[in-house]
Design an enzyme around this catalytic site. Sequence first.
Site, short mmCIF file in Angstrom:
data_model
loop_
_atom_site.label_atom_id
_atom_site.label_comp_id
_atom_site.label_asym_id
_atom_site.label_seq_id
_atom_site.Cartn_x
_atom_site.Cartn_y
_atom_site.Cartn_z
N GLU A 46 11.18 0.77 9.97
CA GLU A 46 9.86 1.49 9.80
C GLU A 46 9.94 2.38 11.42
O GLU A 46 9.57 3.73 11.26
CB GLU A 46 9.19 0.67 9.52
N GLY A 79 5.43 -7.29 7.48
CA GLY A 79 4.85 -7.85 6.88
C GLY A 79 5.90 -8.34 6.02
O GLY A 79 6.32 -9.48 4.92
N ASP A 117 -0.61 -3.90 8.84
CA ASP A 117 -1.33 -5.89 8.64
C ASP A 117 -1.94 -5.69 8.93
O ASP A 117 -2.90 -6.58 8.99
CB ASP A 117 0.38 -6.70 9.26
N ASP A 130 3.01 5.09 5.72
CA ASP A 130 3.59 3.57 5.49
C ASP A 130 2.00 2.47 6.29
O ASP A 130 1.54 3.36 6.09
CB ASP A 130 4.70 3.27 6.65
N THR A 181 1.16 -0.97 0.01
CA THR A 181 0.16 0.10 -0.35
C THR A 181 0.90 1.19 -0.08
O THR A 181 0.34 1.93 -0.77
CB THR A 181 -0.86 -0.05 1.22
N LYS A 234 2.71 -4.80 12.14
CA LYS A 234 3.45 -4.03 11.18
C LYS A 234 5.01 -5.30 10.81
O LYS A 234 5.62 -5.58 11.82
CB LYS A 234 4.69 -2.85 10.65
#
Length: 227
Positions: free
Chosen positions: A104, A97, A85, A82, A29, A95
């Site tokens: 991040e 994945g 998940d 960002d 995304t 997050k």
Amino acid sequence: MEALKKIAGVTAAQYVTDGMTIGLGTGSTAYYFVEEIGRRVKQEGLQVVGVTTSSVTSKQAEGLGIPLKSIDDIDSIDLTVDGADEVDKDFNGIKGGGAALLMEKIVATPTKEYIWVVDASKMVEHLGAFKLPVEVVQYGADRLFRVFEKAGYKPSFRMKGDSRLVTDMQNYIIDLDLGCIKDPVAFGHLLDGTVGVVEHGLFNGMVDKVIVASKDGVTVLEAPKAS
């Protein structure tokens, strides 16, 4: 589903204005957010500096002509976008994945406004159906795996082909199949205090906005401000 991801990513790009330092996320995304920023740089002359969260995003941004700086060369980031998940009703998330959770979280920390872009399937009542990534140093990783196994966390090493995946920071990822994390904050603290764990995919109380794309349109959810 891909169309929804694109809508969420493009919507997030509307928050970006000239002169900003922006964090560029990783994943399917966030990819569309980076693409839209690249388009605006090229077509509109948008003036921004990007800080990336993975080697994959760095390559994408460079290909689009987005000027980049290292996280070490900046003191603060105006806006980071960002993916996530899973996101629960308390604005905690999982997050990692895409195996970029450490970078991040490093980029998210000095960020003034942190936005997640997701499709509606990522919004959940409780975190944990998505396996929780835990980034661990290679030394002692098998011992740590056994510790997680004994605790009932159903661990598995993240694989790439026939071998263990190695992150950009040269660590392994152990995914924990927890089913339901009843108290994400407490579990995050537990992992924070575990020797050998570099970082984990619980992003608790960090996000400011969640942009959710569904078949009915785009919703922007605002996290309550800490008093």
